[in-house]
Write a protein that holds these residues in place. Structure first.
Motif, short mmCIF file in Angstrom:
data_model
loop_
_atom_site.label_atom_id
_atom_site.label_comp_id
_atom_site.label_asym_id
_atom_site.label_seq_id
_atom_site.Cartn_x
_atom_site.Cartn_y
_atom_site.Cartn_z
N LYS A 145 82.19 87.64 89.91
CA LYS A 145 80.98 87.26 89.16
C LYS A 145 81.31 86.92 87.70
CE LYS A 145 79.35 91.98 88.10
NZ LYS A 145 78.33 92.99 88.45
N ILE A 146 82.35 87.56 87.16
CA ILE A 146 82.77 87.23 85.79
C ILE A 146 83.32 85.81 85.75
CG2 ILE A 146 84.48 87.74 83.99
CD1 ILE A 146 84.19 90.72 84.87
N TYR A 147 84.22 85.48 86.68
CA TYR A 147 84.83 84.14 86.70
C TYR A 147 83.78 83.06 86.98
CZ TYR A 147 89.24 86.76 87.09
OH TYR A 147 90.29 87.61 86.87
N GLU A 148 82.84 83.35 87.89
CA GLU A 148 81.80 82.37 88.20
C GLU A 148 80.95 82.06 86.96
OE1 GLU A 148 79.83 84.25 91.53
OE2 GLU A 148 80.63 82.75 92.90
N ASN A 149 80.61 83.10 86.21
CA ASN A 149 79.78 82.89 85.02
C ASN A 149 80.57 82.21 83.90
OD1 ASN A 149 76.83 84.18 84.91
ND2 ASN A 149 78.08 85.25 86.42
#
Length: 353
Positions: A145-149
């Motif tokens: 979720k960090i990389y996606e954001n």
């Protein structure tokens, strides 16, 4: 009889009652965390509303309560006036060696909340903090979720290379987990990044992969991927792009898909059709903003309602708005440089020792 005895007895009773209530609150927080993990967000929010923060006697429980409340407000799209609650949690988790996962999550939620509030510079710093803290964890879900954001933030800011790097990180995690939904999303995001970098051959490879995996995506999400694919194909294969975009809006109205279709019709010389689609795009956008305005008024978020009203006026003046208000690239590079310097100094200290 000693007169102090009844007072001591009363004090002991009150103390025991407080401890019992505190224990109940602590147990409830554990239950809330479990409900969130199983995506039962409404049930979790009902429970957290029953927790009286004044009975939380430990810093750990207080930090957990504020973290849980902030996370649920964000996930349920409820208004968040400030980051005071999550700031308390971060301040506590930073002092605890066994709270790395909570600290990572707290940095992340503070970052995305600030981003939604238009504070891009502070947002990117907090999500980058989450990224670096997550490196010490074995969990892939939190990294995902960090990389996606970070992909979204960089893509929206026009930082294509940085966006591509994060999309590839998502792809690596999805491939390792054999998660077909995440693989499809990652391929789509990589195609978007390559297309924006004018690398058509690489973009087409990932467009093909994305189309092949579309069947694994829930229909309500397919519209976004179809729109992205259609947008990528406008320059190289406008007829195929048109078919894909028409399929997207057959699922649900989408402003961006109408806009992309209008671009194709303008190139074909059909101005009337293009204007018709642009009007639809404008209506979708303003309808969403109007609903948000009504919600903000109903929840007494007058500051937010004022901002939405101003945006609504600007949107009606022009379909195209420049959402880039801050150069977040410099903030990321500065953050990476600071971390690199800290790591270098740490190695020097070890060497000297």
């Amino acid at each position: 009889m000693n007169k102090s005895f009844p007072i001591l007895l009363l004090f002991a009773f009150v103390l025991c009652s407080c401890q019992r209530i505190s224990t109940e609150a602590s147990n409830r927080l554990t239950e809330i965390d479990s409900l969130v993990r199983y995506n039962q967000l409404d049930s979790a929010f009902r429970l957290i509303d029953m927790v009286d923060a004044t009975y939380l006697t430990s810093s750990a429980d207080s930090a957990d309560f504020f973290f849980q409340k902030t996370r649920l407000l964000y996930k349920l799209y409820k208004p968040i006036e400030s980051t005071n609650m999550i700031d308390y949690s971060i301040a506590y988790y930073e002092t605890q060696k066994d709270c790395l996962e909570r600290l990572t999550d707290a940095y992340f939620y503070k970052g995305v909340i600030l981003y939604d509030q238009g504070q891009e510079k502070d947002a990117i710093v907090n999500v980058k903090k989450a990224e670096y803290t997550a490196e010490k964890l074995t969990s892939d879900n939190i990294k995902l979720k960090i990389y996606e954001n970070l992909f979204i933030m960089n893509e929206e800011a026009g930082e294509r290379l940085l966006a591509l790097g994060y999309a590839k990180k998502v792809l690596r995690i999805a491939s390792r987990a054999k998660d077909k939904v995440q693989l499809a999303r990652a391929c789509n995001n990589i195609a978007v990044a390559y297309n924006k970098l004018h690398q058509a051959d690489s973009a087409n490879i990932y467009i093909t992969k994305s189309m092949e995996m579309l069947k694994y995506i829930p229909q309500k999400e397919q519209i976004y991927i179809l729109n992205n694919i259609g947008a990528q194909l406008i320059a190289t294969n406008p007829q195929k792009a048109k078919a894909i975009l028409l399929k997207a809006i057959s699922i649900a109205p989408m402003g961006a898909a109408y806009d992309n279709l209008a671009t194709i019709y303008i190139r074909e010389g059909d101005t009337d059709k293009a204007n018709e689609l642009w009007n639809k795009a404008l209506k979708v956008k303003t309808d969403v903003m109007h609903s948000r305005f009504i919600h903000q008024c109903a929840t007494a978020d007058y500051e937010g309602a004022t901002k939405t009203a101003k945006q609504l006026i600007k949107t009606k003046d022009s379909l195209y708005m420049d959402w880039r208000e801050n150069d977040i690239r410099s903030n990321q590079i500065a953050f990476d440089n600071i971390k690199a310097k800290q790591e270098y100094e740490r190695k020097i200290e070890i060497g000297v020792f």
